[in-house]
Design a protein around this motif. Sequence first.
Motif, PDB file in Angstrom:
ATOM      1  N   TYR A   8       3.880   6.796  -2.744  1.00  0.00           N
ATOM      2  CA  TYR A   8       5.106   6.028  -2.945  1.00  0.00           C
ATOM      3  C   TYR A   8       5.111   4.770  -2.067  1.00  0.00           C
ATOM      4  O   TYR A   8       4.506   4.725  -0.996  1.00  0.00           O
ATOM      5  CB  TYR A   8       6.323   6.874  -2.595  1.00  0.00           C
ATOM      6  N   ALA A   9       5.836   3.742  -2.577  1.00  0.00           N
ATOM      7  CA  ALA A   9       6.080   2.528  -1.792  1.00  0.00           C
ATOM      8  C   ALA A   9       7.369   1.892  -2.292  1.00  0.00           C
ATOM      9  O   ALA A   9       7.635   1.848  -3.512  1.00  0.00           O
ATOM     10  CB  ALA A   9       4.930   1.554  -1.918  1.00  0.00           C
TER      11      ALA A   9
ATOM     12  N   VAL B 127       0.859  -1.186   0.000  1.00  0.00           N
ATOM     13  CA  VAL B 127       0.000   0.000   0.000  1.00  0.00           C
ATOM     14  C   VAL B 127       0.893   1.233   0.000  1.00  0.00           C
ATOM     15  O   VAL B 127       1.802   1.360   0.842  1.00  0.00           O
ATOM     16  CB  VAL B 127      -0.931   0.012   1.223  1.00  0.00           C
ATOM     17  N   THR B 128       0.660   2.125  -0.969  1.00  0.00           N
ATOM     18  CA  THR B 128       1.486   3.340  -1.062  1.00  0.00           C
ATOM     19  C   THR B 128       1.164   4.282   0.090  1.00  0.00           C
ATOM     20  O   THR B 128       0.097   4.215   0.710  1.00  0.00           O
ATOM     21  CB  THR B 128       1.243   4.048  -2.402  1.00  0.00           C
ATOM     22  N   ASP B 129       2.102   5.212   0.339  1.00  0.00           N
ATOM     23  CA  ASP B 129       1.928   6.155   1.446  1.00  0.00           C
ATOM     24  C   ASP B 129       1.091   7.350   1.021  1.00  0.00           C
ATOM     25  O   ASP B 129       0.488   7.357  -0.061  1.00  0.00           O
ATOM     26  CB  ASP B 129       3.294   6.575   1.990  1.00  0.00           C
ATOM     27  N   ASP B 130       1.043   8.371   1.881  1.00  0.00           N
ATOM     28  CA  ASP B 130       0.214   9.548   1.619  1.00  0.00           C
ATOM     29  C   ASP B 130       0.644  10.304   0.373  1.00  0.00           C
ATOM     30  O   ASP B 130      -0.152  11.053  -0.216  1.00  0.00           O
ATOM     31  CB  ASP B 130       0.242  10.486   2.828  1.00  0.00           C
TER      32      ASP B 130
ATOM     33  N   ASN C 139      20.201  -2.582  -5.004  1.00  0.00           N
ATOM     34  CA  ASN C 139      20.368  -2.998  -3.605  1.00  0.00           C
ATOM     35  C   ASN C 139      19.174  -3.842  -3.160  1.00  0.00           C
ATOM     36  O   ASN C 139      18.643  -3.701  -2.046  1.00  0.00           O
ATOM     37  CB  ASN C 139      20.539  -1.787  -2.688  1.00  0.00           C
ATOM     38  N   ASN C 140      18.711  -4.708  -4.083  1.00  0.00           N
ATOM     39  CA  ASN C 140      17.627  -5.674  -3.791  1.00  0.00           C
ATOM     40  C   ASN C 140      16.321  -4.979  -3.390  1.00  0.00           C
ATOM     41  O   ASN C 140      15.571  -5.471  -2.557  1.00  0.00           O
ATOM     42  CB  ASN C 140      18.056  -6.647  -2.695  1.00  0.00           C
ATOM     43  N   ALA C 141      16.034  -3.828  -3.997  1.00  0.00           N
ATOM     44  CA  ALA C 141      14.778  -3.119  -3.732  1.00  0.00           C
ATOM     45  C   ALA C 141      14.425  -2.269  -4.941  1.00  0.00           C
ATOM     46  O   ALA C 141      15.299  -1.902  -5.732  1.00  0.00           O
ATOM     47  CB  ALA C 141      14.883  -2.256  -2.479  1.00  0.00           C
ATOM     48  N   PHE C 142      13.128  -1.947  -5.085  1.00  0.00           N
ATOM     49  CA  PHE C 142      12.677  -1.025  -6.113  1.00  0.00           C
ATOM     50  C   PHE C 142      11.499  -0.236  -5.555  1.00  0.00           C
ATOM     51  O   PHE C 142      10.864  -0.619  -4.577  1.00  0.00           O
ATOM     52  CB  PHE C 142      12.318  -1.761  -7.409  1.00  0.00           C
ATOM     53  N   THR C 143      11.230   0.930  -6.265  1.00  0.00           N
ATOM     54  CA  THR C 143      10.209   1.860  -5.770  1.00  0.00           C
ATOM     55  C   THR C 143       9.126   2.044  -6.825  1.00  0.00           C
ATOM     56  O   THR C 143       9.431   2.128  -8.023  1.00  0.00           O
ATOM     57  CB  THR C 143      10.835   3.210  -5.426  1.00  0.00           C
ATOM     58  N   ILE C 144       7.857   2.163  -6.316  1.00  0.00           N
ATOM     59  CA  ILE C 144       6.724   2.413  -7.205  1.00  0.00           C
ATOM     60  C   ILE C 144       5.977   3.640  -6.712  1.00  0.00           C
ATOM     61  O   ILE C 144       6.179   4.116  -5.582  1.00  0.00           O
ATOM     62  CB  ILE C 144       5.759   1.215  -7.254  1.00  0.00           C
TER      63      ILE C 144
ATOM     64  N   LYS D 206       3.189   3.019 -11.406  1.00  0.00           N
ATOM     65  CA  LYS D 206       4.415   2.870 -12.227  1.00  0.00           C
ATOM     66  C   LYS D 206       5.617   2.623 -11.328  1.00  0.00           C
ATOM     67  O   LYS D 206       5.565   2.887 -10.128  1.00  0.00           O
ATOM     68  CB  LYS D 206       4.636   4.103 -13.074  1.00  0.00           C
ATOM     69  N   VAL D 207       6.680   2.090 -11.958  1.00  0.00           N
ATOM     70  CA  VAL D 207       7.953   1.893 -11.256  1.00  0.00           C
ATOM     71  C   VAL D 207       8.760   3.170 -11.412  1.00  0.00           C
ATOM     72  O   VAL D 207       9.064   3.603 -12.544  1.00  0.00           O
ATOM     73  CB  VAL D 207       8.733   0.687 -11.824  1.00  0.00           C
TER      74      VAL D 207
END
Length: 800
Positions: free
Chosen positions: A696-697, A690-693, A737-742, A730-731
């Motif tokens: 983003y997540a 679940v994205t934040d306010d 570093n073994n992570a990605f952001t959407i 979207k990405v």
Amino acid sequence: MLHERPCSAACVAVLSPGLFVVWPERGTGGFVKPVSSVEVAMRFSSARVLGVVGAGMLAGLAPAGFAGVSIPFTYQGELSTAGTPANGLYDMQFRFFDALAGGAQQGSTLCVNNINVVNGLFTVQLDSGAIANDLPRYLQIDVRADVATPCTNVAGYSTLTPRTEITDAPRASFARSAQSSDFATSSGNATQLNGQPGSFYSNAGNLSAGTIPAARYGTTVVQTNTSNTITGINNFSNVGNTFFGNGSNLTGLWRTAGNAGTNAATNFVGTTDNVGFTIRANNVPAIRITPFSTDTHTIVMGSSSNSAGAFVGATIGGGGSEFPLDERNQVTGDFGTIAGGLGHTVASSGFVGGGFQNRTGSWSVATGGSSNWAFGQYSSVGGGINNRIQSPNLNPPPNSATIAGGNNNEVQGTSGAIGGGSQNIIEQASSFGTIVGGANNRVVGTNATVLGGTGNIAGGDGSVAMGSSARVRTPTDTGDADGDEGTLVFADATTGAFTSTGPNQFLIRASGGVGIGTNNPGLAPLRVVGSTSPTTWVESSATTGNAAAVLGVMTSTTPGSFSAGVRGVNNGTGGQGVGVYGSQAGNGFGVYGTATGSNGAGVYGSVNGATATGVFGGSGGINGYGVYGLASGANGWAGYFAGRATVTGAFSAASKAFRIDHPLDPANKELWHSCIESPDMMTMYNGNVVTDDAGYATIELPSYFEALNVDYKYQLTVIDSDPDSWTLAKVTQEIANNAFTIRTSKPSTKVSWQVSGVRNDAFAQKFRIVPEQDKSGEARGKLISPEAFGLPANPPPLLQ
């Protein structure tokens, strides 16, 4: 005051208040002798009236002692109003009473219309029929001025008070006490009559002739004629107050010595009206019959303390006691019955046969025994002591229940039955429960049964328990409303409870063994002896996994060498003999073996022949297994091949995985992944976020992700319940570093994500899967799965 004046025909003289005498005419100049007069005050026409009243009887006309003679006499009086003599017409009413004030009127009212009063004087003719000899009489006068209405109209009268006593005239008084009356026709107080004193005639024994008229008999005199009717209370003064003789001439009487020629329809002892009937013994009520209708009665016999209240058709046949304790029998409802015994209580249409302190509800029966209760409707207690159908205030009541006997048994459930024994109980939750006998047994389940023994519990619906401490679990034990339904448990006398573990079980604890076809089980818990084939036939219609028609288990953790869960021995010497034979006609296994030990083998086959097969498995079923291996240990293997392994058909498994040395710590860790069917040696990772306010997540991947994979692929799916708007995802930063952001176009949005990669570990780099390969050698020209092409399947290698 009365004054002397001539009289014609007869005159009346007032002697005293209410006392007067009439003399016959003396020539033509009769007179009234002056005597004292009486002034009576009266209220009349709103004026004070004084009247002089005289009353008398014609002397010598009425025989002495004759009561209530009817002889007219002349009454003369003087009427004044406000002290002035009255003049005019007046209506008067004359009445005789037996008391000066109050009392009862004697005779009828004498009414005279339009009496002419002149200067206060008036004269009337009255009838003395109300005057009885020797009985006091008092005259009351009511007067009014004439109003042109009949004197019988009571309006407007005033009563002169006080009343005036009627007394004897002098010559009449002398006649009442005459010295002798030899020739008198009547003389009640004569001193001598026919030369005899008056006492002679007061003694009926001196009468030697003559007949006394029946009208002179009092109601207490019994006549001797055959039609005499005796009324009132008649006491016989002879000893014992009894009749003499045998009563042979008496009719309508019931003889204590017996009766003959009776008719049951007309001859009976009892009442003919709606009044009860009581028979006493020792002057104490022994039988009481109370009518409630033309053909319904309540009958109470036995102790006088027994009671049926006002209930219709109730019956108490006897028994009961008031002393030394109050142990009476009581019926508390219509048509209840108590045959005998004492201390019983019965409700409507209930029945107690006898015994001591038994109680029933409506339409229930307690045949006998002591302190038994049959409170549920249509219930029955046959006997025993302290047996209970329904505890006090139990709701709903256990209707149609039965206890045959025993002691301290209790049925709380509807239609429950206890055959006997001691301290057995069928609980309220159980309908149609049964306990045949024994002691301390308990039924909880519906339609459950305890066949006997002690300490048994039938807790499940339709369950059965018998023996000693055989227990079928109850709903409380299992947490399910039916308990262990359908389970039968038999337990021998071995110490301790033998308890079910589930529904629909048949459990036997028999430490001496179970024999079928033999009475000597020997050392085996179960021994079956027979001469037919098969001697033992076991069938199972189970459709669940791991089902078995026969299961053999060695529970010892240290069994001897070559111990067996199942052992088959064939003593035949033929070439086709089989020690253990297994066949499977469907998709199962002909023989299935498991081993839980660290070095055990589910199926072990060993051969020394050059072309022999250690283990041969064949299946003729469409989906059968030639060899099936099962490993239940955490690190066990259902199949382990230390060498080449070839699968000529499709390879399938419930879980396909790769197992490798961990890329980050190969010496100390293993890495396991489920396999995905793909031309590439692909890996896949997924999850929800679940994205934040701000929308983003950041998704964290395993720490080994970048070491294992290359060529990343991303998939994002927005999960949104709003059907009228669209949210974008979207990405914004790829894997690093073994992570990605959407990011989503709306904040606080749920997103399902998926990331895949291609394996890039050392094994994958060296042994890449080639999707397309040419057949070679013996495989060339042959089909791996000929049945897929409509051709016969390849035979097993042993049969080739």
